[in-house]
Design a protein around this motif. Structure first.
Motif, PDB file in Angstrom:
ATOM      1  N   PRO A  65       0.844  -1.191   0.000  1.00 29.65           N
ATOM      2  CA  PRO A  65       0.000   0.000   0.000  1.00 29.65           C
ATOM      3  C   PRO A  65       0.881   1.243   0.000  1.00 29.65           C
ATOM      4  O   PRO A  65       1.853   1.320   0.751  1.00 29.65           O
ATOM      5  N   ARG A  66       0.567   2.160  -0.888  1.00 34.64           N
ATOM      6  CA  ARG A  66       1.453   3.304  -1.009  1.00 34.64           C
ATOM      7  C   ARG A  66       1.158   4.303   0.096  1.00 34.64           C
ATOM      8  O   ARG A  66       0.084   4.872   0.165  1.00 34.64           O
ATOM      9  N   MET A  67       2.126   4.499   0.974  1.00 36.22           N
ATOM     10  CA  MET A  67       1.965   5.461   2.031  1.00 36.22           C
ATOM     11  C   MET A  67       2.483   6.791   1.519  1.00 36.22           C
ATOM     12  O   MET A  67       3.649   7.119   1.612  1.00 36.22           O
ATOM     13  N   SER A  68       1.586   7.565   0.919  1.00 30.88           N
ATOM     14  CA  SER A  68       2.072   8.821   0.386  1.00 30.88           C
ATOM     15  C   SER A  68       1.316   9.955   1.039  1.00 30.88           C
ATOM     16  O   SER A  68       0.184   9.792   1.477  1.00 30.88           O
ATOM     17  N   PHE A  69       1.935  11.071   1.122  1.00 28.18           N
ATOM     18  CA  PHE A  69       1.263  12.256   1.615  1.00 28.18           C
ATOM     19  C   PHE A  69       1.127  13.220   0.459  1.00 28.18           C
ATOM     20  O   PHE A  69       1.984  13.280  -0.416  1.00 28.18           O
ATOM     21  N   ALA A  70       0.018  13.935   0.451  1.00 27.20           N
ATOM     22  CA  ALA A  70      -0.228  14.829  -0.670  1.00 27.20           C
ATOM     23  C   ALA A  70       0.943  15.780  -0.817  1.00 27.20           C
ATOM     24  O   ALA A  70       1.310  16.476   0.125  1.00 27.20           O
ATOM     25  N   ALA A  71       1.530  15.775  -1.993  1.00 20.23           N
ATOM     26  CA  ALA A  71       2.697  16.620  -2.223  1.00 20.23           C
ATOM     27  C   ALA A  71       2.239  18.000  -2.651  1.00 20.23           C
ATOM     28  O   ALA A  71       1.184  18.157  -3.263  1.00 20.23           O
ATOM     29  N   GLU A  72       3.034  18.970  -2.320  1.00 21.00           N
ATOM     30  CA  GLU A  72       2.714  20.339  -2.705  1.00 21.00           C
ATOM     31  C   GLU A  72       2.784  20.445  -4.226  1.00 21.00           C
ATOM     32  O   GLU A  72       3.763  20.028  -4.844  1.00 21.00           O
ATOM     33  N   GLY A  73       1.753  20.975  -4.828  1.00 31.68           N
ATOM     34  CA  GLY A  73       1.784  21.189  -6.265  1.00 31.68           C
ATOM     35  C   GLY A  73       1.399  19.976  -7.100  1.00 31.68           C
ATOM     36  O   GLY A  73       1.372  20.055  -8.308  1.00 31.68           O
ATOM     37  N   VAL A  74       1.087  18.843  -6.434  1.00 29.48           N
ATOM     38  CA  VAL A  74       0.620  17.680  -7.187  1.00 29.48           C
ATOM     39  C   VAL A  74      -0.872  17.495  -6.894  1.00 29.48           C
ATOM     40  O   VAL A  74      -1.251  17.178  -5.773  1.00 29.48           O
ATOM     41  N   ILE A  75      -1.670  17.734  -7.901  1.00 28.22           N
ATOM     42  CA  ILE A  75      -3.122  17.667  -7.699  1.00 28.22           C
ATOM     43  C   ILE A  75      -3.566  16.211  -7.762  1.00 28.22           C
ATOM     44  O   ILE A  75      -3.388  15.539  -8.777  1.00 28.22           O
ATOM     45  N   ASP A  76      -4.137  15.730  -6.661  1.00 26.03           N
ATOM     46  CA  ASP A  76      -4.643  14.347  -6.654  1.00 26.03           C
ATOM     47  C   ASP A  76      -6.030  14.334  -7.276  1.00 26.03           C
ATOM     48  O   ASP A  76      -6.991  14.876  -6.725  1.00 26.03           O
ATOM     49  N   TRP A  77      -6.120  13.673  -8.411  1.00 24.90           N
ATOM     50  CA  TRP A  77      -7.303  13.728  -9.266  1.00 24.90           C
ATOM     51  C   TRP A  77      -7.901  12.334  -9.380  1.00 24.90           C
ATOM     52  O   TRP A  77      -7.176  11.357  -9.538  1.00 24.90           O
TER      53      TRP A  77
END
Lengths: 294, 382
Positions: free
Chosen positions: B20-32
């Motif tokens: 499972p990808r443990m990612s945090f919303a990165a600045e400037g990357v729009i999660d769509w």
């Protein structure tokens, strides 16, 4: 031989431990799962259709959804077409699979191996692919029409979107299981019994009727009840190949639940379908029980 | 590399990929996220993403397929829960969503009010598509009639309902529409019949005005119209089981005409399923029903402002023209904001109006009523 008998003084299946609950523990998980995922939903479905609130909100016993089903011509037509499709499939399956199974049992060599592989092949084809292949081949202007046209013959009356569409698809889909069950049943027929019958002058039909059929009647019953159970509640093939109306119980239930947003009647249809399947299932259980009693 | 080593390495790589990808919303990357078909995801990947990233240096898109609308609702529910603990929902933009679902999402404040967000292009949006201040209609598709020009001269193609009925009766077996609940092309053909039977006035039907009496009366008249043409349909009244099956019957030359979704038919022509000569025609007295796809921006997303820039970008002429030419869809902005050349090219399929039909109780009534009244009343063997 005598050595072997002495060696087997301790029976192969040791019954001295039978008082211990190991066996029960082994079946406990499947039994619990079945109770939770199958038995309980059945009880709950029956409960929810006969024990529900009336117009004033008082919960009470009511059979009105069943009365509606059995007084509604549209629903009855759907039930009738389901029974008709199931019966047609059962007859066609026997007619097609019995000769294949008998051929495979009494011949040897390379060709029967190919025939067997071919008979088992439908098992590996998902029914959705089968449905689209069916439309391309037997559908209007499909491959059959193109071939007939090439030799100057008229087009066939395509079974696509008629009640015969699901029948053809379901028969094809159920051939492997039926052939396999019949073949295992034919294993009970001893070669020497047939040879003995031949020696006293029995012809092929007599051999089939008096020697083979009595020995495999149980397998026939099992094969048919297996096929019928699957066909009665099938969804994909009737949905893709059948007519809009009347529709089989599978698509009918799904549509009532999802598209008409009417869970009560969908559950009622499911309970009625289940009732019919139980009746077919009893054939199977009875024949298994009879077999075990032997 | 030895086979055994290879298997080990491949297994480990697959295992890592499945973590499972443990990612945090990165600045400037729009999660769509999208709930649409793969053609929409392709369009965003190949057209929108490069154009947006070129126009907005420093911003990028992370395109994720959420499966179906239930997948989008699940992410919304996650955002609702995240809002309560003031954490990042890791989602910024829903390509297609209904802000009314899940219940209470607007009240909880997880969706951005797009009307008040100050989008420079918002005034261009087609008023017919606006359903809520919290969603942005950016593309649409409409049902139109596709026909085989080798059997029907485009000059003779029916342009009104009455012409169409006359043509169907004059050419028995050459028209098919799918069951209304199995795909929008047949469903909206049936809805057009309902409009026809009720004075060509779509405003008569709203999401909340269904009653048993009004429904029986309004739909009953439409069932009469449809029963009337049933014997002249393909195979004396057979109905295909979906949008694709109708296109299949058209492509096999079995029927001459069928109602189709605009984007599906343009794609079918593009992929060679249907020949390039396939004719398209829209009824001019009242067009067949269409629908808009509406995007939603998350108020609580880490990249809310960037997501609103994306929403504004979607209304730009560049993207709206691409929706028409590449997606085969239908612009979300009013036709006045589409270049004159494109308006000319798609004149045949451009209706003056985009009639809509409410869902809710009407949908169930249509789905049940059609099966009970229209589908069975035909003697198929005659």
């Amino acid at each position: 031989m005598t050595d072997a008998v002495e060696g087997a003084a301790r029976p192969l299946i040791d019954n001295t431990d039978s008082k211990r609950p190991h066996g029960l523990l082994l079946v406990a998980i499947p039994v619990l799962l079945m109770t939770w995922l199958i038995i309980w939903p059945i009880i709950s479905a029956i409960g929810r259709t006969i024990w529900r609130p009336d117009a004033e909100g008082n919960v009470g016993f009511s059979l009105s959804s069943y009365v509606f089903f059995f007084s509604d011509q549209y629903s009855l037509n759907n039930l009738w077409i389901t029974l008709w499709t199931t019966l047609m499939c059962a007859i066609l399956l026997l007619v097609i699979c019995l000769p294949i199974a008998i051929y495979l049992r009494f011949s040897s060599g390379r060709i029967p191996a190919y025939v067997q592989a071919l008979a088992i092949f439908p098992m590996f084809v998902p029914s959705i692919i089968l449905a689209y292949a069916f439309i391309r081949v037997l559908g209007p202007n499909g491959m059959v029409d193109i071939l007939l046209n090439a030799v100057g013959l008229p087009k066939i009356r395509t079974p696509y979107l008629t009640p015969w569409g699901p029948v053809i698809g379901l028969v094809w889909d159920n051939i492997p299981l039926t052939v396999l069950i019949l073949l295992s049943g034919l294993g009970n027929v001893a070669n020497h019994a047939i040879e003995a019958a031949r020696d006293v002058g029995a012809n092929r039909l007599q051999v089939f009727w008096h020697i083979i059929l009595p020995r495999i009647s149980n397998s026939v019953l099992v094969a048919i009840s297996f096929a019928v159970l699957g066909i009665f509640s099938s969804f994909t093939l009737p949905y893709l190949l059948g007519p809009a109306a009347p529709e089989m119980m599978g698509p009918f239930m799904n549509r009532t639940f999802r598209e008409v947003n009417d869970p009560l009647n969908a559950i009622t249809q499911a309970v009625i379908t289940f009732g019919f399947c139980i009746a077919f299932g009893l054939f199977y259980v009875r024949s298994v029980a009879r077999n075990q009693g032997k | 590399m030895k086979r055994r080593d290879f298997m080990l390495a491949a297994g480990a790589a697959a295992g890592v990929a499945m973590l499972p990808r443990m990612s945090f919303a990165a600045e400037g990357v729009i999660d769509w996220y999208t709930s649409s078909d793969s053609n929409i995801l392709d369009f965003w990947t190949n057209t929108v993403k490069p154009a947006f990233e070129a126009a907005h240096p420093g911003l990028s898109l992370n395109l994720v397929d959420a499966g179906d609308s239930a997948g989008i609702i699940a992410i919304s529910e996650r955002a609702l829960a995240a809002k309560q603990t003031n954490t990042d929902p890791q989602a910024d933009y829903f390509e297609a969503a209904d802000p009314l679902l899940p219940n209470g999402a607007i009240e909880a404040g997880i969706f951005a009010n797009i009307k008040q967000a100050g989008l420079s292009n918002y005034s261009k949006v087609n008023p017919a598509g606006i359903q809520s201040d919290y969603s942005l209609p950016y593309r649409g598709s409409q049902v139109l009639l596709a026909y085989d020009t080798s059997k029907l001269d485009p000059a003779d193609a029916p342009k009104t309902w009455d012409d169409l009925v006359a043509w169907i009766k004059a050419n028995p077996g050459q028209f098919v529409y799918n069951r209304p609940d199995k795909g929008g092309s047949g469903g909206n053909f049936v809805r057009r019949a309902i409009h026809q039977a009720n004075g060509l006035d779509p405003s008569k039907f709203t999401v909340s005005n269904y009653t048993q009496e009004f429904g029986d009366e309004a739909l009953g008249k439409a069932w009469e119209l449809l029963k009337d043409i049933a014997p002249s349909l393909y195979d004396n009244g057979a109905y295909s089981s979906g949008n694709t099956q109708s296109i299949q019957l058209l492509s096999q030359g079995v029927v001459t005409m069928a109602p189709v979704w605009s984007d599906q038919v343009l794609q079918a022509i593009d992929q060679g399923v249907l020949p390039p000569e396939t004719g398209l025609v829209q009824l001019q007295d009242l067009a067949l029903v269409g629908g808009f796809t509406r995007s939603v921006v998350l108020e609580t997303g880490a990249n809310r402002d960037a997501a609103l820039k994306l929403a504004d970008f979607m209304l730009s002429e560049e993207i709206q023209s691409a929706i028409l030419t590449e997606l085969g869809g239908f612009p979300g902005v009013s036709w006045d904001y589409i270049s004159a050349e494109l308006r000319e090219r798609f004149a045949d399929i451009v209706p003056l109006t985009i009639p809509t039909f409410p869902s809710g109780a009407w949908e169930a009534a249509i789905n049940d009523g059609w099966y009970r009244n229209v589908a069975p009343n035909v003697d198929r063997n005659s």
